[in-house]
Design an enzyme around this catalytic site. Structure first.
Site, mmCIF file in Angstrom:
data_model
loop_
_atom_site.group_PDB
_atom_site.id
_atom_site.type_symbol
_atom_site.label_atom_id
_atom_site.label_comp_id
_atom_site.label_asym_id
_atom_site.label_seq_id
_atom_site.Cartn_x
_atom_site.Cartn_y
_atom_site.Cartn_z
ATOM 1 N N CYS A 1 10.541 18.813 -48.977
ATOM 2 C CA CYS A 1 11.856 18.175 -48.868
ATOM 3 C C CYS A 1 12.960 19.223 -48.907
ATOM 4 O O CYS A 1 13.316 19.722 -49.984
ATOM 5 C CB CYS A 1 12.058 17.151 -49.981
ATOM 6 S SG CYS A 1 13.654 16.312 -49.910
ATOM 7 N N CYS B 1 16.053 18.132 -50.859
ATOM 8 C CA CYS B 1 15.869 18.201 -52.311
ATOM 9 C C CYS B 1 15.954 19.632 -52.831
ATOM 10 O O CYS B 1 16.572 19.893 -53.861
ATOM 11 C CB CYS B 1 14.509 17.623 -52.695
ATOM 12 S SG CYS B 1 14.148 15.988 -52.045
ATOM 13 N N ASP B 2 15.318 20.566 -52.120
ATOM 14 C CA ASP B 2 15.090 21.890 -52.683
ATOM 15 C C ASP B 2 15.760 23.041 -51.941
ATOM 16 O O ASP B 2 15.696 24.185 -52.395
ATOM 17 C CB ASP B 2 13.576 22.163 -52.742
ATOM 18 C CG ASP B 2 12.840 21.153 -53.610
ATOM 19 O OD1 ASP B 2 13.445 20.702 -54.595
ATOM 20 O OD2 ASP B 2 11.683 20.824 -53.301
#
Length: 323
Positions: free
Chosen positions: A137, A140-141
């Site tokens: 992701c 997300c990261d």
């Protein structure tokens, strides 16, 4: 002895969507039951640093966030059940789910929050280095790779979109694809090829993920799919972007789905094609797939479930009076 559990709102799945639905449902007096499934807490329980969930100025841990959500849901009256649903019957006025334990769960409404799982390559080092340089992701990261070099693995829309997104953070992005052409839409390909930060490696298969002395991802071992030649690429982070698989096997032939298995809902709502059955979170979302959007649709599902029951009760009272 097998037991039958009855509730006004049955929730299958215990990630951000399911627990948010439970919190709102419990506060509305629906005494929800959450059946937690094979991965209690959902995908956030295998996520380490979370920096984009509203309300926390410092980095928090995914498992901790889910523990707090569960504690809040229980505090307001939710019953958590350690069980896995193996079959469902959505044909009656009451929705029935059978648990692997032998217990039966009956709900006047049903919230499906079973989520989706990222597809992985299944090569050595991938799972061992998950959260240590390997991710599925970018949204997300990606923030953790500011000023660093990253690679994206895949050739569809998801891979190209992730690569383009990562240019906001990384200084260099390498897209690795096992073929010599992409499957992504042409407009996305045009953006990819025009971006000065992105380069592409064609006809390369990931053989393994390699760790450095510090236990973090150091490099990827590659095999050329045409020549068989082996090689390595050094990188700070690797994003596997080969798609997601929604956990909807239970509902095949029982609820409307798209061609990839995501539950179809009425636009802007969590309503499925069966009144009283709602889908929340990644199980019906193949675009955003964030904890905050999952939590939002969980809230929506609970509010709509409450309205559904109120309308059903009013209709029953009206019919009785008229009779």
């Amino acid at each position: 002895m097998a037991t039958t559990h009855k509730t006004r709102m049955l929730i299958i799945g215990s990630g951000p969507a399911g627990l948010s639905a439970a919190i709102y449902g419990a506060r509305a007096g629906m005494e929800p039951i959450v059946v937690q499934g094979l991965q209690p807490g959902g995908q956030l329980t295998i996520t380490t640093d979370v920096e984009n969930y509203p309300g926390f100025r410092e980095v928090i841990q995914g498992p901790w966030l889910m523990q707090e959500m569960q504690a809040q849901a229980e505090h307001v009256g939710t019953r958590m059940m350690w069980d896995t649903i193996t079959s469902v019957d959505l044909t009656g006025d009451v929705f029935v789910a059978q648990g692997d334990s032998g217990d039966t769960y009956e709900g006047d409404t049903l919230v499906i929050a079973t989520g989706a799982q990222a597809k992985w390559l299944g090569v050595p080092g991938e799972q061992e280095l998950s959260g240590k340089g390997v991710s599925a992701c970018a949204t997300c990261d990606g923030f953790f790779y500011r000023g660093k070099k990253v690679v994206v693995i895949g050739g569809g829309n998801t891979a190209v979109e992730e690569a383009l997104y990562l240019t906001n953070h990384a200084t260099e992005v390498v897209l690795i694809h096992r073929r010599d052409s992409l499957r992504a839409e042409k407009i996305l390909q045009d953006r990819l090829f025009a971006h000065p930060k992105i380069t592409t490696l064609w006809n390369k298969r990931i053989d393994r993920f390699l760790a450095g002395a510090d236990g973090q991802l150091r490099a990827l071992a590659l095999i050329d799919t045409e020549t068989g030649e082996q090689g390595e690429i050094l990188t700070d982070g690797a994003f596997v972007a080969i798609g997601h698989a929604p956990a909807t096997e239970l509902f095949k032939g029982k609820l409307a789905m798209d061609e990839t298995g995501y539950l179809i809902v009425e636009p802007g709502t969590p309503k499925t094609d069966i009144p009283g059955v709602f889908a929340a979170g990644d199980v019906s979302d193949h675009v955003y797939r964030q904890a905050i959007t999952a939590a939002g649709t969980g809230c929506m599902a609970a509010l709509d479930a409450e309205r559904y029951l109120a309308a059903k009760h009013f209709a029953g009272v009206t019919e009785t009076v008229q009779y």
